[in-house]
Design a protein around this motif. Sequence first.
Motif, PDB file in Angstrom:
ATOM      1  N   ASN A   1      -3.405  -0.898   4.776  1.00 46.07           N
ATOM      2  CA  ASN A   1      -2.334  -0.598   3.828  1.00 46.07           C
ATOM      3  C   ASN A   1      -1.429   0.527   4.323  1.00 46.07           C
ATOM      4  O   ASN A   1      -0.981   1.375   3.549  1.00 46.07           O
ATOM      5  CB  ASN A   1      -2.903  -0.261   2.447  1.00 46.07           C
ATOM      6  CG  ASN A   1      -2.914  -1.460   1.522  1.00 46.07           C
ATOM      7  OD1 ASN A   1      -2.211  -2.444   1.741  1.00 46.07           O
ATOM      8  ND2 ASN A   1      -3.716  -1.385   0.474  1.00 46.07           N
TER       9      ASN A   1
ATOM     10  N   GLY B   1       0.801  -1.215   0.000  1.00 47.72           N
ATOM     11  CA  GLY B   1       0.000   0.000   0.000  1.00 47.72           C
ATOM     12  C   GLY B   1       0.834   1.265   0.000  1.00 47.72           C
ATOM     13  O   GLY B   1       0.396   2.294   0.494  1.00 47.72           O
TER      14      GLY B   1
ATOM     15  N   GLY C   1       0.157  -3.578   5.055  1.00 44.60           N
ATOM     16  CA  GLY C   1      -0.759  -4.145   4.075  1.00 44.60           C
ATOM     17  C   GLY C   1      -1.418  -5.454   4.435  1.00 44.60           C
ATOM     18  O   GLY C   1      -2.036  -6.087   3.583  1.00 44.60           O
TER      19      GLY C   1
END
Length: 231
Positions: free
Chosen positions: A205, A178, A192
Amino acid sequence: MAPRFKSVLAAALAGCQFAIAQNPDSTADAHPKLTTYKCTSTGGCVSQDTSVVIDWNYHWFHTADWNSCTTSSGAVNSTLCPDEATCAKNCFVQGNGNYTASGVTTSGDTLTMNQYTRNSETGAWQNASPRLYLLGSDGNYQMLQLNGKELTFTVDLSQLPCGENGALYLGEMDKTGGRSEYNQGGANYGSGYCDAQCPVQNWINGTLNTNKAGYCCNEMDSELPPPVPYV
């Protein structure tokens, strides 16, 4: 013969330059090296430049003057983090520089994970219970495309006591963890996490979970068999 992935696991199972925050501080994450192999019938087994990174939630989040961004109950400080942008401005994630203290050691293609470790100052046992991800040399998660291939690993249960649960599983996490404007560390700092049970965590994320939403993704488990009970 289709390519196969092979990795071996042995589990008991003063000035700082800050970037935009909730991003890494000056402490780099140690990323213990773990040798894995990609094998084919034509090319044999070739070692991969991989390492492990501990989950985002096992890192410390702090302000520029080194105050914690989380409360004693584990929640995120709502004053420092009322929304994603403000939290990213106020809070930094610190790299884990001592994986041994987190119950993790590696040697070649062997990974050892301990649930409990001793506190270096008090000598008391403390719960580590690490969660790790496989990291590629590009700073992103190692994406194992297993369609038509196989993943093999060996587990040493000889030191695993009764009641312990060890698991190796594949989750469809974002390759970068992320990585974004508010999360420049990404996979390098273990962000994440998601799974089929849609966990509700402080972060999604690597950014503040303001809506307290569950984060779902596909998951495939390989539960390790329990040790035989003592007689």
